[in-house]
Design a protein around this motif. Sequence first.
Motif, mmCIF file in Angstrom:
data_model
loop_
_atom_site.group_PDB
_atom_site.id
_atom_site.type_symbol
_atom_site.label_atom_id
_atom_site.label_comp_id
_atom_site.label_asym_id
_atom_site.label_seq_id
_atom_site.Cartn_x
_atom_site.Cartn_y
_atom_site.Cartn_z
ATOM 1 N N ASP A 259 0.840 -1.207 0.000
ATOM 2 C CA ASP A 259 0.000 0.000 0.000
ATOM 3 C C ASP A 259 0.873 1.254 0.000
ATOM 4 O O ASP A 259 0.595 2.214 -0.712
ATOM 5 C CB ASP A 259 -0.921 0.014 1.228
ATOM 6 C CG ASP A 259 -1.949 -1.101 1.161
ATOM 7 O OD1 ASP A 259 -2.140 -1.661 0.057
ATOM 8 O OD2 ASP A 259 -2.542 -1.444 2.200
ATOM 9 N N HIS A 260 1.912 1.202 0.824
ATOM 10 C CA HIS A 260 2.814 2.366 0.901
ATOM 11 C C HIS A 260 3.444 2.642 -0.468
ATOM 12 O O HIS A 260 3.445 3.780 -0.945
ATOM 13 C CB HIS A 260 3.892 2.120 1.954
ATOM 14 C CG HIS A 260 5.064 3.049 1.823
ATOM 15 N ND1 HIS A 260 4.998 4.396 2.155
ATOM 16 C CD2 HIS A 260 6.326 2.847 1.367
ATOM 17 C CE1 HIS A 260 6.167 4.971 1.911
ATOM 18 N NE2 HIS A 260 6.997 4.056 1.422
ATOM 19 N N THR A 261 3.966 1.576 -1.110
ATOM 20 C CA THR A 261 4.624 1.762 -2.405
ATOM 21 C C THR A 261 3.657 2.364 -3.424
ATOM 22 O O THR A 261 4.019 3.274 -4.168
ATOM 23 C CB THR A 261 5.179 0.418 -2.923
ATOM 24 O OG1 THR A 261 6.205 -0.006 -2.034
ATOM 25 C CG2 THR A 261 5.768 0.561 -4.313
ATOM 26 N N GLU A 373 10.449 12.912 -1.382
ATOM 27 C CA GLU A 373 9.301 13.664 -0.886
ATOM 28 C C GLU A 373 8.033 12.814 -1.010
ATOM 29 O O GLU A 373 7.204 12.769 -0.120
ATOM 30 C CB GLU A 373 9.150 14.957 -1.685
ATOM 31 C CG GLU A 373 8.633 16.074 -0.839
ATOM 32 C CD GLU A 373 8.976 17.439 -1.432
ATOM 33 O OE1 GLU A 373 8.935 18.408 -0.708
ATOM 34 O OE2 GLU A 373 9.268 17.504 -2.650
ATOM 35 N N ALA A 374 7.954 12.117 -2.151
ATOM 36 C CA ALA A 374 6.791 11.248 -2.386
ATOM 37 C C ALA A 374 6.768 10.085 -1.392
ATOM 38 O O ALA A 374 5.722 9.515 -1.108
ATOM 39 C CB ALA A 374 6.836 10.709 -3.812
ATOM 40 N N ASP A 375 7.934 9.742 -0.863
ATOM 41 C CA ASP A 375 8.082 8.595 0.034
ATOM 42 C C ASP A 375 7.590 8.905 1.450
ATOM 43 O O ASP A 375 7.444 8.027 2.278
ATOM 44 C CB ASP A 375 9.579 8.206 0.062
ATOM 45 C CG ASP A 375 9.809 6.812 0.609
ATOM 46 O OD1 ASP A 375 8.823 6.063 0.778
ATOM 47 O OD2 ASP A 375 10.970 6.474 0.877
ATOM 48 N N ILE A 376 7.357 10.195 1.710
ATOM 49 C CA ILE A 376 6.891 10.559 3.054
ATOM 50 C C ILE A 376 5.387 10.346 3.117
ATOM 51 O O ILE A 376 4.601 11.194 2.710
ATOM 52 C CB ILE A 376 7.257 12.028 3.382
ATOM 53 C CG1 ILE A 376 8.772 12.199 3.276
ATOM 54 C CG2 ILE A 376 6.751 12.413 4.756
ATOM 55 C CD1 ILE A 376 9.234 13.631 3.330
ATOM 56 N N THR A 377 4.995 9.176 3.535
ATOM 57 C CA THR A 377 3.561 8.876 3.662
ATOM 58 C C THR A 377 3.328 8.422 5.096
ATOM 59 O O THR A 377 4.095 7.637 5.627
ATOM 60 C CB THR A 377 3.119 7.737 2.725
ATOM 61 O OG1 THR A 377 3.720 6.526 3.188
ATOM 62 C CG2 THR A 377 3.515 7.971 1.288
ATOM 63 N N SER A 378 2.325 8.948 5.718
ATOM 64 C CA SER A 378 1.984 8.501 7.068
ATOM 65 C C SER A 378 0.556 8.931 7.319
ATOM 66 O O SER A 378 0.075 9.903 6.725
ATOM 67 C CB SER A 378 2.934 9.156 8.073
ATOM 68 O OG SER A 378 2.398 9.083 9.361
ATOM 69 N N HIS A 387 8.208 16.252 8.559
ATOM 70 C CA HIS A 387 9.216 15.733 7.621
ATOM 71 C C HIS A 387 9.352 16.643 6.404
ATOM 72 O O HIS A 387 10.446 16.937 5.961
ATOM 73 C CB HIS A 387 8.815 14.340 7.122
ATOM 74 C CG HIS A 387 9.195 13.266 8.088
ATOM 75 N ND1 HIS A 387 10.455 13.155 8.607
ATOM 76 C CD2 HIS A 387 8.480 12.243 8.607
ATOM 77 C CE1 HIS A 387 10.506 12.112 9.412
ATOM 78 N NE2 HIS A 387 9.323 11.542 9.442
ATOM 79 N N LEU A 388 8.199 17.078 5.875
ATOM 80 C CA LEU A 388 8.254 17.904 4.664
ATOM 81 C C LEU A 388 8.965 19.232 4.940
ATOM 82 O O LEU A 388 9.693 19.741 4.091
ATOM 83 C CB LEU A 388 6.851 18.154 4.110
ATOM 84 C CG LEU A 388 6.192 16.949 3.425
ATOM 85 C CD1 LEU A 388 4.786 17.278 2.954
ATOM 86 C CD2 LEU A 388 7.017 16.456 2.231
#
Length: 472
Positions: A259-261, A373-378, A387-388
Amino acid sequence: MKKCISDRIFSLIADTAYESGTEAYVIGGYVRDCLLGRDHDQKDIDIVVKGSGIDLARKVARRISPGIKVTVYRNFGTAMFRTGNHIIEFVGARKESYSSDSRKPIVEDGDLEDDQNRRDFTINALAISLNRNNYGELIDPFNGISDLDQCLIRTPLEPGRTFSDDPLRMLRAIRFASQLDFSIQPETFESIRKNAGRISIVSYERITVELNKILMSSRPSLGFRLLYDSGLLEKIMPEFYKLKGVDKKDNQGHKDNFDHTLQVVDNVSAMSDSLWLRWAALLHDIAKPVTKKYIEGTGWTFHGHEFIGSKMVPGIFKRLKLPMGDSMRYVKKLVALHLRPIILSQESVTDSALRRLLFDAGDDIDDLMLLCEADITSKNERKVKHHLRNFGIVRKKLQEIEQKDHIRNFQPPIDGNEIIKMFNLKPGRQVGSLKSSIKEAILDGIIPNEYKAAREFLIKKAAEIGIKPVEK
Ligand code: CTP
């Protein structure tokens, strides 16, 4: 329907077909996209002909200009040529059937109806007549128009039959669903699930064309979720399939990496049209399943997944028949570096660490930053914001350092040949180590990225090991 055939080429085909006493129809993707209002300036046009497609192609081409080159595929009974923005392909109407263990069709001549029956989806079986008696009429035996309205992918015949004719169509169904944001009719989808194993008779070249198209849709996650649910993903990209799921220990779980990917791929896709950046996003955590460990007191870890992941990239590219040159190296590099900016944004960043990142990423630094930047998901919005913000600081500092030191793609200002001449050395390890000491000193900020400073530093460094420059 007339608006779809307003181009002069259609009346030319119509006149030529009439004079030859044959029938011609526009069919397939051109008609579908025209009815959907999708841009079709560059679109390939498929013409189905009762009788010989090759003969009609030659006659039409001669009428446009005697110099046009017509490419003929006699085995398939097709011929094509390019004119203006279009590639026009002519095919004789066919009845086709396939034996169960091969893609090689048994072909017989047929009429328009036979030809429409053998098409993959109702929305791709729509045809427009180019014949005098009903010029411009839509011929839609399977109610493809209503499927277009309802945004539905459905096979014209019983789905098992359509898919066994060519199992790639299972992937095409998902690709169209993803590209057009359509759903797949339940019976059609159920058949894909039942027949997923048959994808094994399809070559990876053809599979990858579809995978790339899924990746290039606005929200690739739509297609990849369907690939997962249908069972196709497990067959064609088992490494990616393994990202799905959450392990729990001592009541602690980790993110679902699948899901994260997909979230990362969608995030990247909203910002960039680059196919290879999308591949990098798709593969950035590919080694998480093989590096996963639960450590008492720490929780779930995926140590080294970026390096192991980057090592997996060539194998995956090779199997998928993706290009093995610069694009592969680019994806490999981004996978290897994808944690670096994030780590930097969490600590107090030193200039030296930033210089090293610029050096390692070279011209791909902007894409790497985009991926990170796209990898920062939470789910925790405060965490994402935090984080951003830090990430913004890293970006700014990178710009400052690049302006000052020009590290991107830099070559040490003194090369091996010059070192050899300067100290009268033989090529070898000593030269290499002196050269790399200059590079290290620049990256560490001990000296600026300039010739004079590098020369002075080199003389000092050489003196430490008892080497002196030769007199000029
Ligand atoms: N077709 C099919 N089965 C396949 C491939 C193609 O029935 N496995 C038929 C469909 O009618 C399709 C047409 O051939 O519309 C042309 O195929 P293609 O050029 O691959 O796709 P398009 O529908 O034109 O779509 P796109 O250009 O977006 O790939």
